[in-house]
Every structure is written in C-alpha cells, then in structure tokens.
Design a protein around this motif. Structure first.
Motif, mmCIF file in Angstrom:
data_model
loop_
_atom_site.group_PDB
_atom_site.id
_atom_site.type_symbol
_atom_site.label_atom_id
_atom_site.label_comp_id
_atom_site.label_asym_id
_atom_site.label_seq_id
_atom_site.Cartn_x
_atom_site.Cartn_y
_atom_site.Cartn_z
ATOM 1 N N MET A 224 0.826 -1.199 0.000
ATOM 2 C CA MET A 224 0.000 0.000 0.000
ATOM 3 C C MET A 224 0.871 1.263 0.000
ATOM 4 O O MET A 224 0.614 2.204 -0.750
ATOM 5 C CB MET A 224 -0.917 -0.025 1.222
ATOM 6 N N MET A 225 1.920 1.277 0.803
ATOM 7 C CA MET A 225 2.792 2.447 0.888
ATOM 8 C C MET A 225 3.631 2.625 -0.385
ATOM 9 O O MET A 225 3.918 3.752 -0.785
ATOM 10 C CB MET A 225 3.711 2.345 2.105
ATOM 11 N N GLN A 226 3.998 1.529 -1.024
ATOM 12 C CA GLN A 226 4.762 1.639 -2.270
ATOM 13 C C GLN A 226 3.900 2.220 -3.389
ATOM 14 O O GLN A 226 4.417 2.863 -4.289
ATOM 15 C CB GLN A 226 5.323 0.275 -2.681
ATOM 16 N N LYS A 227 2.600 2.021 -3.312
ATOM 17 C CA LYS A 227 1.686 2.543 -4.335
ATOM 18 C C LYS A 227 1.261 3.977 -4.046
ATOM 19 O O LYS A 227 0.771 4.661 -4.928
ATOM 20 C CB LYS A 227 0.450 1.647 -4.431
ATOM 21 N N ASP A 228 1.428 4.430 -2.805
ATOM 22 C CA ASP A 228 1.008 5.769 -2.394
ATOM 23 C C ASP A 228 2.123 6.762 -2.715
ATOM 24 O O ASP A 228 3.198 6.716 -2.123
ATOM 25 C CB ASP A 228 0.700 5.769 -0.898
ATOM 26 N N ALA A 229 1.859 7.671 -3.623
ATOM 27 C CA ALA A 229 2.881 8.628 -4.072
ATOM 28 C C ALA A 229 3.312 9.589 -2.967
ATOM 29 O O ALA A 229 4.389 10.183 -3.062
ATOM 30 C CB ALA A 229 2.357 9.414 -5.270
ATOM 31 N N ASP A 230 2.514 9.747 -1.920
ATOM 32 C CA ASP A 230 2.860 10.665 -0.837
ATOM 33 C C ASP A 230 3.900 10.091 0.120
ATOM 34 O O ASP A 230 4.543 10.830 0.853
ATOM 35 C CB ASP A 230 1.614 11.044 -0.033
ATOM 36 N N TRP A 231 4.040 8.770 0.138
ATOM 37 C CA TRP A 231 4.938 8.109 1.087
ATOM 38 C C TRP A 231 6.089 7.428 0.359
ATOM 39 O O TRP A 231 5.923 6.928 -0.745
ATOM 40 C CB TRP A 231 4.191 7.066 1.915
ATOM 41 N N ASN A 232 7.261 7.397 1.002
ATOM 42 C CA ASN A 232 8.419 6.676 0.482
ATOM 43 C C ASN A 232 8.753 5.548 1.446
ATOM 44 O O ASN A 232 8.851 5.773 2.648
ATOM 45 C CB ASN A 232 9.659 7.594 0.396
ATOM 46 N N VAL A 233 8.933 4.346 0.917
ATOM 47 C CA VAL A 233 9.376 3.236 1.750
ATOM 48 C C VAL A 233 10.890 3.355 1.875
ATOM 49 O O VAL A 233 11.614 3.281 0.893
ATOM 50 C CB VAL A 233 8.979 1.869 1.154
ATOM 51 N N ILE B 206 14.113 -3.765 1.376
ATOM 52 C CA ILE B 206 14.378 -2.409 0.882
ATOM 53 C C ILE B 206 15.186 -1.688 1.941
ATOM 54 O O ILE B 206 14.844 -1.731 3.114
ATOM 55 C CB ILE B 206 13.068 -1.624 0.645
ATOM 56 N N ASP B 207 16.258 -1.045 1.531
ATOM 57 C CA ASP B 207 17.036 -0.212 2.446
ATOM 58 C C ASP B 207 17.581 0.948 1.619
ATOM 59 O O ASP B 207 18.661 0.866 1.044
ATOM 60 C CB ASP B 207 18.159 -1.010 3.104
ATOM 61 N N VAL B 208 16.797 2.005 1.548
ATOM 62 C CA VAL B 208 17.141 3.155 0.721
ATOM 63 C C VAL B 208 18.470 3.760 1.132
ATOM 64 O O VAL B 208 19.301 4.096 0.290
ATOM 65 C CB VAL B 208 16.017 4.219 0.763
#
Length: 163
Positions: A129-138, A149-151
């Motif tokens: 859900m968060m990966q699809k939400d443009a307002d949030w970054n995983v 994932i480890d940005v």
C-alpha cells in the motif's frame, strides 16, 4: 455348524467395518499442523511536507510486526520551529497520555500510536500500500532475516562506488 460359521463371518465383517469407520474418524480428527509463525518484520516510511499551517515538514513512521501481528507504530515528526513542535507536543500528550511515550526534542516530536485500527494489517499489505502511495516513500523494509528495501544502504553503496 454353517449357522455358526455365518455368525463368525458376519461378526468379523462387522468388526472390520467398525475398525474402518474408527480409522477414518481418527484420520479426519487428526490435528492439522499449524502453519509456521509469520516472521517478524519492520517497515519504515517517510513523507516530506510543505506549507503546512502547523509547520510540519517531515514524518517518519516505523512499524514493527511480531509473528505476523502489528506490535508497534512510532511516528517521528519534524517541524519548522520549536514553537510549532511544542504546540503539537501538548496536543499529543493530552491525546495519548503515557501510552504514547510522547517525546519532544527541539523541533522533533516522536510518539507511539494505538494499534487497534491496524490489527488486521499485515506487513505485506502495508508495504504494498505504501509503495503505491505517491505521498509516502518506503525507506526500509525487512521481513525475518531478509532486508527487502534499504534506501539508505543503497545510497551509501552508490556514494562508495563513486569515490
């Protein structure tokens, strides 16, 4: 004699039939093995905000699951001024009380939120859900021993490669 033989044959047949029914019943009643417990997981997401009237600039949320169940959610919010952070601190302190573990450090406010509304949310559901939400970054996602994932690690690797 033949009547006795027929009685023995009938009794044996009846006994075999009863044994078959009992065996089938035992097989049906055999406990199904429980699936292995879900692995522990952690998800860190962030959002950058601009132009908020309360001065909110950045939100980072850390969510942790233990054996597939949500165990904690902690928000860390950064404000443009200490006054804005203090105002929100007072509101969160009143709203959450001791259970919120509300901490104010300069322009940074952190607190825990209740888990009730998240009880049915799995790690995979929330991550997707968060990966699809443009307002949030995983920023970080790990399940069990696997880091998905480890940005920040990826950014560090890129910097190291360029040097």
């Amino acid at each position: 004699m033949s009547g006795m033989w027929r009685l023995h044959k009938t009794l044996r047949l009846l006994l075999c039939l009863i044994l078959c029914v009992v065996l089938l019943g035992l097989c049906a009643c055999e406990k199904k093995q429980d699936p292995p417990p879900e692995p522990d997981a952690e998800l860190v997401i962030e959002q950058f905000l601009e132009g908020r009237s309360n001065g909110l600039q950045h939100v980072m949320t850390t969510m942790k699951w233990e054996q597939g169940k949500i165990a904690s959610i902690r928000f860390v919010q950064t404000y443009d001024t200490e006054a804005h952070a203090a105002n929100v601190y007072m509101a969160r302190e009143n709203e959450l009380g001791e259970s919120g573990d509300v901490v104010l450090d300069g322009v940074t406010l952190s607190y825990n939120v209740g888990l009730e509304s998240w009880a049915d949310k799995t790690f995979t559901k929330v991550k997707d859900m968060m990966q699809k939400d443009a307002d949030w970054n995983v920023v970080y996602a790990a399940e069990g021993d696997e880091v998905l994932i480890d940005v920040y690690a990826e950014a560090d690797d890129e910097v190291t490669a360029d040097v």
